[in-house]
Design an enzyme around this catalytic site. Structure first.
Site, short mmCIF file in Angstrom:
data_model
loop_
_atom_site.label_atom_id
_atom_site.label_comp_id
_atom_site.label_asym_id
_atom_site.label_seq_id
_atom_site.Cartn_x
_atom_site.Cartn_y
_atom_site.Cartn_z
N CYS A 88 70.65 38.17 82.46
CA CYS A 88 71.05 37.27 81.39
C CYS A 88 71.91 36.12 81.87
CB CYS A 88 71.76 38.05 80.28
SG CYS A 88 73.36 38.73 80.77
N CYS B 194 76.63 46.28 82.76
CA CYS B 194 76.98 45.73 81.45
C CYS B 194 77.09 46.83 80.41
CB CYS B 194 75.95 44.70 81.03
SG CYS B 194 76.34 43.84 79.49
#
EC number: 2.8.1.13
Length: 364
Positions: free
Chosen positions: A200, A101
């Site tokens: 997440c 990410c």
């Protein structure tokens, strides 16, 4: 400078944005909407980038007095992070989605958009420091003063060019309580918001369940190093190197010692288990090297293979050949480490300064 502040909705990014504005930069806040599920809600401390987080980020931006926008990066996130996560597990590897990410979303997609809009730098709430050695020296990435929260490991893949266009205002904080205290002093409502943790996009924390739902079943065998079948499984993607629990073995080893996953072979649909000593290695082999400076054979370094793992003294044995994709970076550790898995990120340090990042391929 004209600065784009990435605001997750948490206390760290809010204080970072506030500090950037206080330093005199022209700051614009942006929240990255990464979930394709617009109704996703936060579950306690799990997950991030939810509807609630976007609202918290907006309130923080209003308090700081900066413009605020929400950018939909959900397609990029799904294609570059979630799909990569699934592909790596299906191949028997152990990826770190936070590394991906940071590399592909926060310091690739976001920085690319920021550049097109005329911003000079991106500001985030990561715990790391950027320093320049000497007059006109190139900026380098360093550990945060807060060892417990240091994120230089997951940032190392951003590379030197992105480091030169980034701001990490939290690098000098010694602990998280000091950040929260500053948020309270600034009147930021997120001062008591719990930290997000785990992956997440798996808000319930059930990684194995997520993999099974996404990749389906591919039954196979759990075997010992000699090939003796000990149990069956529903998919190699449900296992990681070093795993001890959930192996499905109904009887103890002949020597009574615990068994661990020591190898994963998706092509044969086999999970190999064995004694703990089979997990230890002193030789690390990695590819896809991102260097902050030229690496040389024989150079002493510290090597780290987990985000919150210990950096182990080591020596570079081989550097990748120039213009040779796939060539290896080889590092020999002073002391063995356990549980090295293909797909993990290897980061090399000189003291607190990041030298390079690479992807582990195998252990000797």
């Amino acid at each position: 400078m004209k600065v784009l502040a990435a605001m997750s909705g948490g206390v760290d990014s809010a204080v970072a944005a506030a500090r950037a504005a206080e330093a005199g930069h022209e700051v614009v806040g942006v929240h990255m909407a990464l979930s394709k599920n617009r109704d996703q809600r936060r579950t306690g401390s799990r997950g991030c980038c939810t509807v609630e987080d976007a609202s918290d980020a907006r309130r923080a931006a209003d308090r700081i007095g900066i413009p605020y926008y929400v950018w939909d990066l959900s397609d990029d996130f799904h294609d570059l992070v979630v799909e990569d996560f699934l592909t790596e597990y299906a191949a028997g590897r152990t990826p770190n989605p936070c590394v991906r990410c940071n590399e592909r979303i926060k310091f690739a997609s976001l920085l690319e958009r920021a550049t097109l809009l005329g911003f000079d730098a991106v500001c985030t709430g990561h715990y790391a420091s950027i320093r320049s050695e000497g007059p006109g020296g190139a900026p380098s990435l360093h550990r945060s003063r807060n060892d417990a929260k240091d994120q230089s490991y997951v940032l190392a893949v951003m590379g030197p060019e992105a480091v030169g266009r980034s701001l990490f205002p939290l690098g000098d904080f010694e602990d998280k309580q000091a950040v929260r205290a500053e948020a309270r002093a600034r009147g930021l409502g997120v001062s008591t918001k719990p930290d997000s943790y785990d992956i997440c996009f798996i808000a319930d924390g059930d990684t194995r369940g997520f993999l099974e739902r996404s990749l389906g079943e591919a039954p196979g065998e759990v075997v010992d190093p000699d090939g003796t079948v000990l149990a069956t499984h529903t998919g190699t993607h449900g296992y990681t190197i070093g795993q001890r629990k959930g192996l499905g073995i109904q009887h103890p080893a002949p020597d009574g010692r615990p068994r661990y996953v020591v190898d994963i072979d998706p092509a044969r649909r086999q999970v190999v288990v064995g004694a703990s000593e089979l997990l230890s290695t002193r030789e690390l082999h990695a590819t896809d090297v991102i260097s902050f400076e030229e690496l040389t054979e024989g150079r002493p370094v510290h090597a780290q293979i987990r985000a919150h793992g210990e950096a182990v003294p080591a020596v570079i044995q081989q550097v990748p050949a120039p213009d040779a994709p796939g060539s290896l970076l080889q590092v020999r550790l002073d002391t063995p480490v356990r549980g090295v898995a293909p797909g993990q990120t290897l980061v090399l340090y000189d003291g607190d300064r990041v030298l390079a990042a690479a992807t582990l391929e195998r252990r000797a």
